[in-house]
Motif scaffolding. Structure first.
Motif, PDB file in Angstrom:
ATOM      1  N   VAL A  93      41.552  43.722  44.122  1.00  0.00           N
ATOM      2  CA  VAL A  93      41.965  43.898  42.740  1.00  0.00           C
ATOM      3  C   VAL A  93      41.536  42.701  41.904  1.00  0.00           C
ATOM      4  CG1 VAL A  93      43.861  44.646  41.302  1.00  0.00           C
ATOM      5  CG2 VAL A  93      44.085  44.780  43.764  1.00  0.00           C
ATOM      6  N   GLN A  94      40.844  42.952  40.815  1.00  0.00           N
ATOM      7  CA  GLN A  94      40.429  41.871  39.921  1.00  0.00           C
ATOM      8  C   GLN A  94      40.809  42.238  38.489  1.00  0.00           C
ATOM      9  OE1 GLN A  94      39.018  38.920  41.014  1.00  0.00           O
ATOM     10  NE2 GLN A  94      39.318  39.681  43.096  1.00  0.00           N
ATOM     11  N   ILE A  95      40.811  41.233  37.619  1.00  0.00           N
ATOM     12  CA  ILE A  95      41.242  41.486  36.240  1.00  0.00           C
ATOM     13  C   ILE A  95      40.243  40.912  35.235  1.00  0.00           C
ATOM     14  CG2 ILE A  95      42.667  39.384  36.134  1.00  0.00           C
ATOM     15  CD1 ILE A  95      44.764  41.147  34.550  1.00  0.00           C
ATOM     16  N   ARG A 161      30.624  40.415  29.152  1.00  0.00           N
ATOM     17  CA  ARG A 161      29.790  40.883  30.273  1.00  0.00           C
ATOM     18  C   ARG A 161      29.861  39.903  31.442  1.00  0.00           C
ATOM     19  NH1 ARG A 161      25.748  44.846  28.730  1.00  0.00           N
ATOM     20  NH2 ARG A 161      26.087  45.313  26.526  1.00  0.00           N
ATOM     21  N   ILE A 162      29.876  38.602  31.119  1.00  0.00           N
ATOM     22  CA  ILE A 162      29.968  37.582  32.171  1.00  0.00           C
ATOM     23  C   ILE A 162      31.317  37.699  32.893  1.00  0.00           C
ATOM     24  CG2 ILE A 162      30.064  35.091  32.627  1.00  0.00           C
ATOM     25  CD1 ILE A 162      28.235  34.831  30.044  1.00  0.00           C
ATOM     26  N   ALA A 163      32.391  37.887  32.111  1.00  0.00           N
ATOM     27  CA  ALA A 163      33.719  38.022  32.723  1.00  0.00           C
ATOM     28  C   ALA A 163      33.771  39.253  33.639  1.00  0.00           C
ATOM     29  CB  ALA A 163      34.797  38.106  31.641  1.00  0.00           C
ATOM     30  N   ILE A 164      33.117  40.320  33.215  1.00  0.00           N
ATOM     31  CA  ILE A 164      33.083  41.540  34.040  1.00  0.00           C
ATOM     32  C   ILE A 164      32.279  41.272  35.320  1.00  0.00           C
ATOM     33  CG2 ILE A 164      32.206  43.909  34.149  1.00  0.00           C
ATOM     34  CD1 ILE A 164      32.806  44.023  31.050  1.00  0.00           C
ATOM     35  N   ALA A 165      31.135  40.587  35.161  1.00  0.00           N
ATOM     36  CA  ALA A 165      30.309  40.267  36.341  1.00  0.00           C
ATOM     37  C   ALA A 165      31.100  39.431  37.339  1.00  0.00           C
ATOM     38  CB  ALA A 165      29.043  39.525  35.907  1.00  0.00           C
ATOM     39  N   ARG A 166      31.827  38.434  36.822  1.00  0.00           N
ATOM     40  CA  ARG A 166      32.613  37.576  37.716  1.00  0.00           C
ATOM     41  C   ARG A 166      33.656  38.403  38.466  1.00  0.00           C
ATOM     42  NH1 ARG A 166      36.241  32.964  35.168  1.00  0.00           N
ATOM     43  NH2 ARG A 166      37.027  34.827  34.136  1.00  0.00           N
ATOM     44  N   ALA A 167      34.300  39.332  37.748  1.00  0.00           N
ATOM     45  CA  ALA A 167      35.336  40.159  38.375  1.00  0.00           C
ATOM     46  C   ALA A 167      34.751  41.035  39.487  1.00  0.00           C
ATOM     47  CB  ALA A 167      36.023  41.023  37.327  1.00  0.00           C
ATOM     48  N   MET A 169      32.189  40.193  41.540  1.00  0.00           N
ATOM     49  CA  MET A 169      31.479  39.434  42.581  1.00  0.00           C
ATOM     50  C   MET A 169      32.039  39.664  43.983  1.00  0.00           C
ATOM     51  SD  MET A 169      28.823  37.957  41.438  1.00  0.00           S
ATOM     52  CE  MET A 169      28.411  36.813  42.752  1.00  0.00           C
ATOM     53  N   LEU A 170      33.333  39.992  44.092  1.00  0.00           N
ATOM     54  CA  LEU A 170      33.934  40.179  45.414  1.00  0.00           C
ATOM     55  C   LEU A 170      34.023  41.661  45.801  1.00  0.00           C
ATOM     56  CD1 LEU A 170      36.762  37.504  45.082  1.00  0.00           C
ATOM     57  CD2 LEU A 170      34.776  37.360  46.570  1.00  0.00           C
ATOM     58  N   ASN A 171      33.243  42.503  45.115  1.00  0.00           N
ATOM     59  CA  ASN A 171      33.270  43.949  45.378  1.00  0.00           C
ATOM     60  C   ASN A 171      34.677  44.541  45.382  1.00  0.00           C
ATOM     61  OD1 ASN A 171      30.479  44.098  45.716  1.00  0.00           O
ATOM     62  ND2 ASN A 171      30.695  43.386  47.832  1.00  0.00           N
ATOM     63  N   PRO A 172      35.425  44.393  44.290  1.00  0.00           N
ATOM     64  CA  PRO A 172      36.776  44.955  44.266  1.00  0.00           C
ATOM     65  C   PRO A 172      36.733  46.479  44.200  1.00  0.00           C
ATOM     66  CG  PRO A 172      36.164  44.217  42.083  1.00  0.00           C
ATOM     67  CD  PRO A 172      35.031  43.821  42.997  1.00  0.00           C
ATOM     68  N   LYS A 173      37.865  47.104  44.525  1.00  0.00           N
ATOM     69  CA  LYS A 173      37.975  48.555  44.355  1.00  0.00           C
ATOM     70  C   LYS A 173      38.597  48.881  43.012  1.00  0.00           C
ATOM     71  CE  LYS A 173      38.697  51.320  47.615  1.00  0.00           C
ATOM     72  NZ  LYS A 173      39.167  52.154  48.739  1.00  0.00           N
ATOM     73  N   LEU A 174      39.445  47.943  42.566  1.00  0.00           N
ATOM     74  CA  LEU A 174      40.275  48.221  41.401  1.00  0.00           C
ATOM     75  C   LEU A 174      40.106  47.103  40.380  1.00  0.00           C
ATOM     76  CD1 LEU A 174      42.691  49.886  40.231  1.00  0.00           C
ATOM     77  CD2 LEU A 174      44.193  48.363  41.503  1.00  0.00           C
ATOM     78  N   LEU A 175      39.874  47.509  39.145  1.00  0.00           N
ATOM     79  CA  LEU A 175      39.721  46.524  38.085  1.00  0.00           C
ATOM     80  C   LEU A 175      40.790  46.788  37.025  1.00  0.00           C
ATOM     81  CD1 LEU A 175      37.527  44.381  37.997  1.00  0.00           C
ATOM     82  CD2 LEU A 175      36.194  45.840  36.490  1.00  0.00           C
ATOM     83  N   VAL A 176      41.568  45.757  36.709  1.00  0.00           N
ATOM     84  CA  VAL A 176      42.515  45.862  35.609  1.00  0.00           C
ATOM     85  C   VAL A 176      41.838  45.253  34.393  1.00  0.00           C
ATOM     86  CG1 VAL A 176      44.754  45.111  34.709  1.00  0.00           C
ATOM     87  CG2 VAL A 176      44.525  45.747  37.125  1.00  0.00           C
ATOM     88  N   LEU A 177      41.732  46.035  33.331  1.00  0.00           N
ATOM     89  CA  LEU A 177      41.059  45.584  32.114  1.00  0.00           C
ATOM     90  C   LEU A 177      42.114  45.495  31.017  1.00  0.00           C
ATOM     91  CD1 LEU A 177      38.418  48.186  32.948  1.00  0.00           C
ATOM     92  CD2 LEU A 177      37.743  45.810  32.640  1.00  0.00           C
ATOM     93  N   ASP A 178      42.509  44.264  30.675  1.00  0.00           N
ATOM     94  CA  ASP A 178      43.594  44.079  29.709  1.00  0.00           C
ATOM     95  C   ASP A 178      42.991  43.852  28.326  1.00  0.00           C
ATOM     96  OD1 ASP A 178      45.907  43.569  28.319  1.00  0.00           O
ATOM     97  OD2 ASP A 178      46.681  42.074  29.712  1.00  0.00           O
ATOM     98  N   GLU A 179      42.928  44.895  27.526  1.00  0.00           N
ATOM     99  CA  GLU A 179      42.332  44.852  26.187  1.00  0.00           C
ATOM    100  C   GLU A 179      40.924  44.245  26.223  1.00  0.00           C
ATOM    101  OE1 GLU A 179      43.922  45.930  23.400  1.00  0.00           O
ATOM    102  OE2 GLU A 179      46.081  45.774  23.780  1.00  0.00           O
ATOM    103  N   PRO A 180      40.033  44.754  27.072  1.00  0.00           N
ATOM    104  CA  PRO A 180      38.752  44.070  27.293  1.00  0.00           C
ATOM    105  C   PRO A 180      37.808  44.097  26.088  1.00  0.00           C
ATOM    106  CG  PRO A 180      38.729  46.206  28.363  1.00  0.00           C
ATOM    107  CD  PRO A 180      40.133  45.998  27.854  1.00  0.00           C
ATOM    108  N   VAL A 181      37.983  45.028  25.169  1.00  0.00           N
ATOM    109  CA  VAL A 181      37.048  45.070  24.035  1.00  0.00           C
ATOM    110  C   VAL A 181      37.726  44.809  22.694  1.00  0.00           C
ATOM    111  CG1 VAL A 181      35.409  46.581  25.220  1.00  0.00           C
ATOM    112  CG2 VAL A 181      37.197  47.606  23.813  1.00  0.00           C
ATOM    113  N   SER A 182      39.032  44.519  22.718  1.00  0.00           N
ATOM    114  CA  SER A 182      39.774  44.400  21.459  1.00  0.00           C
ATOM    115  C   SER A 182      39.277  43.267  20.568  1.00  0.00           C
ATOM    116  CB  SER A 182      41.256  44.192  21.744  1.00  0.00           C
ATOM    117  OG  SER A 182      41.722  45.230  22.555  1.00  0.00           O
ATOM    118  N   ALA A 183      38.680  42.221  21.178  1.00  0.00           N
ATOM    119  CA  ALA A 183      38.249  41.081  20.372  1.00  0.00           C
ATOM    120  C   ALA A 183      36.807  41.242  19.885  1.00  0.00           C
ATOM    121  CB  ALA A 183      38.397  39.799  21.194  1.00  0.00           C
TER     122      ALA A 183
END
Ligand code: ATP
Ligand code: MG
Length: 275
Positions: A93-95, A161-167, A169-183
């Motif tokens: 799980v990554q965020i 995009r960099i923050a998404i790439a970092r999330a 990197m460990l091949n997660p199954k689940l991504l929590v996106l907390d208001e990822p495009v609001s800014a």
């Protein structure tokens, strides 16, 4: 099929200590929230400020413990308050947070930012770390020449995009996106949302997408959960929730934004099912 993520009656209280002028009190941020998400699907969590969305996001990402209730990832119960978590569990799980500048270390080069999760969590050697970071950089629409640059040299959309790439990197199954495009600007929002949709298909990712923007939710969600003061007042497929909102809060919420275009949702769903 086991759900990638399942929450059973999650509760979270925050105890706020008293002071000379104020009595100690308890904020009931989550009052028993239940839901399940299957592989490759997106659950959108909507609701006004303070309703408990980020609290829920942090519990799912194993950053904060729940006060009560159960959290299951891949069918296995996780309780960070009681037992140490295996790194395998944490990797799943990554965020990604709203503010792409605050979440990137300004003194680190992009390559090092991307390699860091591998340094901390794996024994992958330096050469391979570099290769994987380069590959991921391209997957999120950036270029090799960006590898040695610093976060301030990028636009808001690129930083996200960099923050998404970092999330990833460990091949997660689940991504929590907390208001990822609001800014981000509207046009950039659409690009990042399209990127997220592509990455979801490519890596079979499961998303929990936190947002207060219904037009974004309409675009990206399979299921929708509407929260109100720590409770889920609405939970169902996107079609159900948008076309027939039950709770008075949801009706007010929907009335305040452009009317849901049910026809376009149905068309997109039909396209998705056909593909
Ligand atoms: N660490 C904390 N200590 C005390 N209270 C907290 C803490 N974190 C959150 N809260 C409270 O819990 C409630 C839910 O907060 P949360 O951040 O989850 O809301 P949110 O839905 O993410 O809001 P927003 O849309 O503004 O991000 C709020 O009343 C908030 O003040
Ligand atoms: Mg929040």
């Amino acid at each position: 099929m086991t759900h990638v993520l399942e929450a059973r009656s999650l509760v979270r209280d925050y105890h706020i200590p008293g002071s000379l002028f104020r009595k100690a009190r308890t904020v009931h941020a989550l009052k028993g929230v239940s839901f399940a998400v299957d592989e490759g699907k997106t659950l959108a969590i909507v609701g006004e400020s303070g309703c408990g969305k980020s609290t829920l996001g942090r519990i799912i990402t194993l950053i904060d413990p729940a006060t009560a209730g159960e959290l299951l990832i891949d069918g296995r119960k996780v309780d960070i308050a009681r037992e140490g978590l295996t790194s395998e569990m944490r990797r799943k799980v990554q965020i990604v947070f709203q503010n792409p500048y605050g979440s990137l270390n300004p003194r680190q080069k992009i390559g090092d930012i991307l390699a860091e999760p591998l340094v901390i969590n794996t024994k992958v050697p330096a050469g391979e770390r570099r290769d994987r970071a380069m590959t991921m950089l391209k997957k999120v629409g950036l270029e090799e020449k960006h590898y040695n640059r610093y976060p301030h040299m990028f636009s808001g959309g690129q930083r996200q995009r960099i923050a998404i790439a970092r999330a990833l990197m460990l091949n997660p199954k689940l991504l929590v996106l907390d208001e990822p495009v609001s800014a981000l600007d509207l046009s950039v929002q659409a690009q990042v949302l399209n990127l997220l949709a592509d990455l979801q298909d490519e890596f079979k990712l499961t998303y929990v997408f936190i947002s207060h923007d219904l037009s974004v939710v309409r675009y990206i969600a399979d299921d929708v959960m509407v929260m109100y003061y720590g409770e889920a007042v609405e939970y169902g497929s996107r079609d159900e929730v948008f076309s027939n909102p039950q709770h008075s809060y949801t009706k007010t919420l929907f009335a305040a934004t452009p009317r849901a275009d049910v026809a376009s949702i149905k068309a997109r769903l039909a396209r998705k099912n056909a593909a």
